[in-house]
Design an enzyme around this catalytic site. Structure first.
Site, short mmCIF file in Angstrom:
data_model
loop_
_atom_site.label_atom_id
_atom_site.label_comp_id
_atom_site.label_asym_id
_atom_site.label_seq_id
_atom_site.Cartn_x
_atom_site.Cartn_y
_atom_site.Cartn_z
N HIS A 20 25.79 -35.97 -20.50
CA HIS A 20 24.84 -34.97 -20.01
C HIS A 20 23.53 -35.61 -19.54
O HIS A 20 22.76 -34.98 -18.83
CB HIS A 20 24.55 -33.97 -21.13
CG HIS A 20 24.60 -32.54 -20.73
ND1 HIS A 20 25.17 -32.07 -19.56
CD2 HIS A 20 24.13 -31.43 -21.36
CE1 HIS A 20 25.05 -30.76 -19.50
NE2 HIS A 20 24.43 -30.34 -20.58
N TYR A 64 14.85 -29.01 -23.14
CA TYR A 64 16.28 -29.27 -23.23
C TYR A 64 16.93 -28.80 -21.93
O TYR A 64 16.34 -28.04 -21.16
CB TYR A 64 16.88 -28.61 -24.48
CG TYR A 64 16.56 -29.42 -25.70
CD1 TYR A 64 17.38 -30.47 -26.09
CD2 TYR A 64 15.40 -29.19 -26.43
CE1 TYR A 64 17.07 -31.26 -27.18
CE2 TYR A 64 15.07 -29.97 -27.52
CZ TYR A 64 15.91 -31.01 -27.89
OH TYR A 64 15.59 -31.79 -28.96
#
Length: 188
Positions: A20, A64
């Site tokens: 990610h 995030y």
């Protein structure tokens, strides 16, 4: 054309070398290659420099992944950039490891970071650079993208970063189609 390159990832050392975080990885490579250092703003890190009289701004959101869009009002204002200057670097599980795709526009698909950005901007008309991270159906999607690359995969990812660090800074309104052909035909 000035260029705002935003690499997506999750902050924190526990996410280093995860699938990610390839967006962060490419930003780190560009920072290192150009002898820059990242400076901290409220909810992102950035480096700002010039290449051939064009302003290049590199960004790593410190939110995030799912909240990546929150930085854009501040970033666009601070750096006097607009959506047509934006290139978002993001992982893609639908591309094999070592494959890249450059696009002028696109959808979010299952990527929550892109969804957050599109919602924040009210548009999907911004550039994307997808970096293939492969897919493993034995994992759930969340577990897979948060998993770390093994040693041989990491070598391939670093080769991708080396290649893209040469190609990406040359993107402008005149070369975009050529860069699409060059980047999209590459594989590592």
């Amino acid at each position: 054309m000035n260029l705002l390159i935003v690499g997506l990832g999750n902050p924190g050392s526990n996410f280093l070398h995860t699938r990610h975080n390839v967006g962060f990885g490419l930003i780190d490579k560009l920072v290192m290659k150009n002898a820059l250092s990242l400076r901290k703003a409220k909810n992102y890190e950035y480096a700002d420099f010039n290449v051939d009289s064009r302003r290049i701004v590199l960004i790593k959101p410190l939110t995030y992944m799912n909240l990546s869009g929150n930085i854009f009002p501040c970033v666009f204002s601070k750096f006097y950039m607009k959506i047509n200057n934006l290139l978002v670097v993001v992982d893609n599980v639908d591309l094999p490891l070592g494959k890249c795709r450059l696009r002028k526009v696109g959808g979010a698909s299952t990527h929550n970071g892109l969804r957050s950005i599109s919602e924040s901007l009210g548009s999907t008309k911004y550039g994307r650079l997808y970096i293939g991270v492969g897919n493993n159906s034995a994992f759930g999607l969340k577990d897979f993208v948060l998993s770390k690359f093994n040693d041989s995969e990491l070598v391939r990812v670093k080769n991708v970063f080396n290649f893209l660090s040469e190609e990406i800074l040359g993107i402008d309104e005149f070369s975009f189609e050529h860069k699409i052909a060059t980047i999209n035909s590459s594989s590592f």
